[in-house]
Design an enzyme around this catalytic site. Structure first.
Site, PDB file in Angstrom:
ATOM      1  N   VAL A  47     106.849  61.985 -44.480  1.00  0.00           N
ATOM      2  CA  VAL A  47     105.896  63.006 -45.124  1.00  0.00           C
ATOM      3  C   VAL A  47     106.091  64.117 -44.042  1.00  0.00           C
ATOM      4  O   VAL A  47     106.835  65.196 -44.578  1.00  0.00           O
ATOM      5  CB  VAL A  47     104.668  62.693 -45.177  1.00  0.00           C
ATOM      6  CG1 VAL A  47     102.893  63.570 -45.221  1.00  0.00           C
ATOM      7  CG2 VAL A  47     104.294  61.704 -45.968  1.00  0.00           C
ATOM      8  N   ASP A  74     107.284  64.194 -32.810  1.00  0.00           N
ATOM      9  CA  ASP A  74     106.795  63.170 -32.877  1.00  0.00           C
ATOM     10  C   ASP A  74     106.922  62.844 -31.257  1.00  0.00           C
ATOM     11  O   ASP A  74     107.434  63.226 -30.469  1.00  0.00           O
ATOM     12  CB  ASP A  74     108.066  62.883 -33.420  1.00  0.00           C
ATOM     13  CG  ASP A  74     107.709  61.516 -34.812  1.00  0.00           C
ATOM     14  OD1 ASP A  74     107.720  61.251 -35.519  1.00  0.00           O
ATOM     15  OD2 ASP A  74     107.660  60.614 -33.889  1.00  0.00           O
ATOM     16  N   LEU A 134     103.540  63.022 -52.231  1.00  0.00           N
ATOM     17  CA  LEU A 134     105.273  63.593 -52.351  1.00  0.00           C
ATOM     18  C   LEU A 134     105.760  61.564 -52.663  1.00  0.00           C
ATOM     19  O   LEU A 134     104.443  61.170 -52.085  1.00  0.00           O
ATOM     20  CB  LEU A 134     106.339  63.652 -51.175  1.00  0.00           C
ATOM     21  CG  LEU A 134     105.079  63.272 -49.861  1.00  0.00           C
ATOM     22  CD1 LEU A 134     107.030  62.377 -49.906  1.00  0.00           C
ATOM     23  CD2 LEU A 134     106.480  64.700 -49.274  1.00  0.00           C
ATOM     24  N   ASN A 140      96.663  55.948 -56.318  1.00  0.00           N
ATOM     25  CA  ASN A 140      97.656  55.427 -55.725  1.00  0.00           C
ATOM     26  C   ASN A 140      96.583  54.103 -56.105  1.00  0.00           C
ATOM     27  O   ASN A 140      97.671  53.325 -56.710  1.00  0.00           O
ATOM     28  CB  ASN A 140      97.702  55.332 -54.255  1.00  0.00           C
ATOM     29  CG  ASN A 140      98.601  55.877 -53.821  1.00  0.00           C
ATOM     30  OD1 ASN A 140      99.339  56.825 -55.139  1.00  0.00           O
ATOM     31  ND2 ASN A 140      99.036  55.757 -52.854  1.00  0.00           N
ATOM     32  N   PHE A 147     105.020  54.507 -65.183  1.00  0.00           N
ATOM     33  CA  PHE A 147     103.947  54.003 -64.424  1.00  0.00           C
ATOM     34  C   PHE A 147     103.706  52.649 -65.255  1.00  0.00           C
ATOM     35  O   PHE A 147     103.246  51.733 -64.754  1.00  0.00           O
ATOM     36  CB  PHE A 147     102.901  54.288 -63.412  1.00  0.00           C
ATOM     37  CG  PHE A 147     103.852  54.626 -62.247  1.00  0.00           C
ATOM     38  CD1 PHE A 147     103.788  53.964 -61.532  1.00  0.00           C
ATOM     39  CD2 PHE A 147     103.857  55.878 -62.600  1.00  0.00           C
ATOM     40  CE1 PHE A 147     104.040  54.816 -59.885  1.00  0.00           C
ATOM     41  CE2 PHE A 147     103.915  56.645 -61.431  1.00  0.00           C
ATOM     42  CZ  PHE A 147     104.803  56.267 -60.305  1.00  0.00           C
ATOM     43  N   GLY A 207     108.386  44.131 -64.897  1.00  0.00           N
ATOM     44  CA  GLY A 207     108.743  43.803 -63.278  1.00  0.00           C
ATOM     45  C   GLY A 207     108.656  43.610 -61.871  1.00  0.00           C
ATOM     46  O   GLY A 207     107.403  42.791 -62.396  1.00  0.00           O
ATOM     47  N   GLY A 258     105.708  47.745 -54.637  1.00  0.00           N
ATOM     48  CA  GLY A 258     106.165  47.909 -53.138  1.00  0.00           C
ATOM     49  C   GLY A 258     106.107  49.624 -52.211  1.00  0.00           C
ATOM     50  O   GLY A 258     105.277  50.132 -53.223  1.00  0.00           O
ATOM     51  N   CYS A 309     103.194  52.732 -49.542  1.00  0.00           N
ATOM     52  CA  CYS A 309     101.920  53.481 -50.352  1.00  0.00           C
ATOM     53  C   CYS A 309     101.021  52.564 -50.745  1.00  0.00           C
ATOM     54  O   CYS A 309     100.133  51.757 -50.279  1.00  0.00           O
ATOM     55  CB  CYS A 309     102.202  55.016 -51.038  1.00  0.00           C
ATOM     56  SG  CYS A 309     102.659  56.132 -49.340  1.00  0.00           S
TER      57      CYS A 309
END
Ligand SMILES: NC(=O)c1ccc[n+]([C@@H]2O[C@H](COP(=O)([O-])OP(=O)(O)OC[C@H]3O[C@@H](n4cnc5c(N)ncnc54)[C@H](O)[C@@H]3O)[C@@H](O)[C@H]2O)c1
Length: 429
Positions: free
Chosen positions: A11, A30, A151, A206, A247, A251, A255, A258
């Site tokens: 991200v 970082d 994203l 999500n 969506f 299947g 995974g 997120c």
């Protein structure tokens, strides 16, 4: 504007590169020295289409730079985006320690009014904690805000440049105006709201997408039992504009870094509030069971046992166009098949290096044909284009047994059956 992006992972790095492309002066920061060193040399530490070009552009132009030192960049920042990881804890809770650590160091280095905007996915209430932590370190005025990130890995650059929406959670007019100004070049609907609502939007989004996947996987079970085709069912559903077909591909389940973590976090957060989120627990349970469901299909397709048989897994990353294997379905699937005595060969275009760190006794290949040689079953796990467009006449000649288990329902079963393959999908024969 002077921007600092804390955390240069999937991200943070995309955010930094995109903001630099929009003309801002951006520092990516970082704590991982080797990552920063590689970035300074224009080396991208992970696979993300289109990202390298943007980073190289920014470095060349000089408005994108990388550092490990808060003191070097925080004092002049107008907006700081916190993009550090918020991983799941072993008990399903969420680890906010990286958020709090970065907040503390930000506080120690503030020199003038700054908006500290949380982009990481965190539960409501976290912004207040962050505020308290910064206040402990400084008397300088600041605002905390939240712009949750939507994203998708694999299309992260395009998603950041053309997002479905920009959600801005604020509690002051000053922060609102600054964040609206910053996002001005991005054409997308804006939703300005309070910080807790902004953070709930991310979790709810999500959780909802995960729900759609578990829903269609449950429908697929029934399709398997009655010989219906879940692909046709999805198609029929998608014709209803109230539903949308996205969506709804049955299947192996979801995974990645997120959906699993965020559903667990929401369940855990709700529990702390005294609410037992049974519905979402079930979504997670269905997703977990999907691995065993496929293992049973594989065993059946291999004549009742995989003991001593060579099986080929196509796809290790959690989805195509990324090398991210966090919570990738391939890992538990391979481990379960190994427990049953199978010998595993696996193939992925970009995730082999990451997979090698967590898999044991798996032969890894970049070339699918080498991976399929003398194999007793092809098990499709990640729908990379490379695997969609295999030459199946050749595949049939090199495999020991012509067995295909399609964990993402991408293959044309009729065509494969004509070529003499035994084919099984999820919710389709
Ligand atoms: N990956 C995605 O597709 C995605 C999409 C939307 C939202 N998110 C959320 O964004 C956040 C970041 O995710 P990610 O996938 O980019 O994580 P990541 O693990 O790829 O990157 C996190 C980075 O933060 C750095 N870091 C940790 N502590 C730090 C500190 N104190 N100071 C500076 N840097 C520090 C780490 O070294 C690492 O490079 C998470 O909350 C995630 O849930 C991720």
């Amino acid at each position: 504007m002077n921007i600092v992006v804390i955390g240069t992972g999937y991200v943070g790095l995309v955010t930094a590169a995109v903001l630099a492309k929009l003309g801002h002066r951006v520092w990516g920061l970082d704590v991982d020295e080797s990552k920063v060193h590689r970035l300074q040399q224009s080396e991208i530490p992970f696979f993300e289409p289109g990202l390298k070009e943007l980073v190289v552009q920014g470095l060349k132009k000089g408005n994108l730079q990388f550092t490990t030192t808060y003191a070097q960049v925080v004092p002049s920042a107008e907006v700081i985006f916190i993009c550090v990881g918020t991983p799941a804890k072993k008990d399903g809770g969420y680890d906010l320690s990286y958020i709090f650590q970065s907040a503390k160091t930000i506080g120690q280095n503030l020199k003038k009014y700054t908006v500290v905007c949380i982009k990481s996915t965190v539960p409501p209430g976290t912004a207040n904690e962050v505020k308290k932590i910064i206040h402990k370190q400084t008397k300088i005025p600041f605002d905390v805000a939240a712009c949750p990130e939507f994203l998708k890995e694999g299309s992260a650059v395009a998603d950041s440049l053309h997002p479905s929406r920009v959600v801005i959670g604020v509690e002051s007019k000053r922060a609102k105006e600054l964040l609206l100004k910053l996002h001005r070049p991005i054409k997308a609907p804006r939703l300005v709201c309070d910080i807790n609502s902004a953070q709930m939007i991310k979790y709810a989004a999500n959780a909802f997408l995960a729900t759609k996947i578990s829903f269609i996987n449950s429908i697929a079970r029934i399709c398997d039992a009655v010989g219906a085709d879940v692909g046709t069912v999805s198609q029929g559903l998608s014709l209803d504009p109230r539903i949308s077909g996205q969506f709804l591909q049955a299947g192996l389940g979801y995974g990645g870094s997120c959906f699993p973590k965020d559903t667990w976090a929401l369940i855990s957060f709700a529990r702390k509030l005294g609410y037992d989120f049974k519905f979402l627990k079930e979504v997670d349970q269905i997703n977990q069971e999907q691995i065993n469901y496929l293992v049973q299909k594989i065993i059946k397709s291999c004549g009742g046992s995989v003991e001593g048989k060579v099986l080929t897994i196509l796809g290790l990353s959690f989805k195509p166009e990324t090398d991210d294997i966090r919570e990738a379905r391939s890992i538990p699937l391979i481990k379960k098949l190994q427990e049953k005595g199978a010998k595993i060969k696996a193939c992925d275009p970009v995730a082999l290096e990451n997979a090698a760190k967590v898999l044991k006794e798996v032969k890894l290949f970049k070339d699918p044909y080498l991976a399929l040689e003398n194999s007793s079953a092809l098990i499709l796990v990640t729908e990379w284009d490379e695997f969609k467009n295999l030459n199946f006449s050749k595949v049939g000649q090199i495999m020991a047994k012509k067995v295909i288990i399609d964990g993402r329902n991408i293959y044309d079963s009729k065509k494969l059956k004509k070529l003499g393959f035994q084919y099984k999908g999820v919710g389709r024969g």
